[in-house]
Design a protein around this motif. Structure first.
Motif, PDB file in Angstrom:
ATOM      1  N   ASP A   1       0.086   4.185  -2.477  1.00  0.00           N
ATOM      2  CA  ASP A   1      -0.106   5.535  -1.956  1.00  0.00           C
ATOM      3  C   ASP A   1       0.842   6.523  -2.638  1.00  0.00           C
ATOM      4  O   ASP A   1       0.459   7.647  -2.965  1.00  0.00           O
ATOM      5  CB  ASP A   1       0.119   5.536  -0.440  1.00  0.00           C
TER       6      ASP A   1
ATOM      7  N   GLN B   1      -0.337   9.752  -4.591  1.00  0.00           N
ATOM      8  CA  GLN B   1       0.066  11.123  -4.265  1.00  0.00           C
ATOM      9  C   GLN B   1       0.603  11.843  -5.498  1.00  0.00           C
ATOM     10  O   GLN B   1       0.375  13.035  -5.674  1.00  0.00           O
ATOM     11  CB  GLN B   1       1.134  11.137  -3.152  1.00  0.00           C
TER      12      GLN B   1
ATOM     13  N   TRP C   1       0.816  -1.219   0.000  1.00  0.00           N
ATOM     14  CA  TRP C   1       0.000   0.000   0.000  1.00  0.00           C
ATOM     15  C   TRP C   1       0.847   1.265   0.000  1.00  0.00           C
ATOM     16  O   TRP C   1       0.398   2.324  -0.430  1.00  0.00           O
ATOM     17  CB  TRP C   1      -0.967  -0.006   1.186  1.00  0.00           C
TER      18      TRP C   1
END
Ligand code: MN
Length: 299
Positions: free
Chosen positions: A285, A289, A281
């Protein structure tokens, strides 16, 4: 009890009071549990100050500082999340809430190259039907999640891809045309075209041939690859083949047989269920972003 400890007790009360407002403000976002945990920690600390008479001032000071720093960083990060989310809420299209973007020029503006009648039909009828089809697919997929009924998921995924790609590509299409268009690009785009395709003429020829040779219906598309840092020319048959052009993949799962057959044989379901144990993850992530920095105008 020393004066110092009673001052810390008072300080705890003040903090609980001050943060009561924040707690109300953040309750919806953070959930009740973590906030109540904080309150409990402070209450327990206060109780200890009242009942434990052997407490040293230095210990009390250290505990109080730690507690306060942790509480503050918790609230700061929650606050930041809330403001990021409200920013996202304003800028994001709600599920099933896509709208038909207006044509950025008059319907007859591209004449004689593209007739007014085509533009009216193409924008008002065809593009609108993609918007409506995408909204329906998104709402049906939301309903599937809410009712935990995924019987028709394959159908709605196809619909979401077809209409979503149709909507996004047309939205780009209207804007990459202009009555004051034509000619060649300049600057860094021209340099990238030269670097990727040899020259502007070679690019134009390649793109035209790609467009003329799309099988049945579809698009010719000039894309930027953030990975190869080069431009490329691709074709899309229909609009999509199950993707939505204009989106960025974040989390992908390979379900080709070569990805699981040696171990799982025909049990793809088991492979999929087990796969969640190895999802990174942090990387997802990181991609998220970076991807969210790209902001197309919402429609
Ligand atoms: Mn079209």
């Amino acid at each position: 009890m020393s004066e110092y400890i009673s001052s810390i007790k008072k300080w705890c009360e003040e903090i609980l009071e001050t943060y009561q407002a924040s707690i109300t403000e953040l309750r919806e976002h953070a959930g009740i549990q973590p906030l109540d945990d904080w309150k409990e920690q402070f209450t327990r600390f206060q109780e200890e100050l009242s009942t434990n008479e052997s407490l040293q001032e230095s210990d009390v000071q250290e505990r109080a500082n730690e507690l306060f720093a942790a509480l503050q960083s918790f609230f700061n990060s929650e606050r930041e999340e809330v403001s990021l989310e409200s920013e996202d809420r304003v800028e994001s299209v709600p599920i099933g809430g896509h709208t038909l973007p207006p044509l950025p020029y008059r319907y007859d503006a591209l004449e004689p190259y593209i007739a007014e009648e085509i533009m009216r039909l193409h924008h008002d009828k065809h593009h609108r039907s993609y918007v409506e089809g995408l909204n329906k697919a998104e709402r049906e997929m939301q309903r599937a999640r809410q009712t935990n009924n995924f019987e028709l998921i394959k159908h709605w995924e196809r619909e979401a891809a077809f209409h979503g790609a149709g909507h996004y590509l047309h939205t780009i299409f209207w804007n990459i045309m202009s009555p004051r268009g034509g000619g060649q690009p300049t600057g860094s785009l021209l340099r990238a075209i030269n670097q990727s395709f040899g020259s502007f003429d070679q690019f134009k020829k390649h793109f035209s041939e790609a467009a003329k040779n799309v099988e049945a219906v579809g698009w010719a598309i000039l894309v930027w690859s953030p990975r190869s840092r080069r431009l490329e020319i691709l074709q899309a048959e229909k609009h999509q083949n199950l993707s939505q052009w204009d989106v960025v993949p974040l989390l992908v799962l390979d379900v080709w047989e070569h990805a699981y057959y040696l171990q799982y044989k025909n049990e793809r379901e088991k492979y999929v269920d087990n796969w969640w144990n190895v999802v990174n993850w942090r990387e997802v992530d990181r991609r998220f972003q970076q991807a969210r920095q790209l902001k197309w105008e919402p429609f």
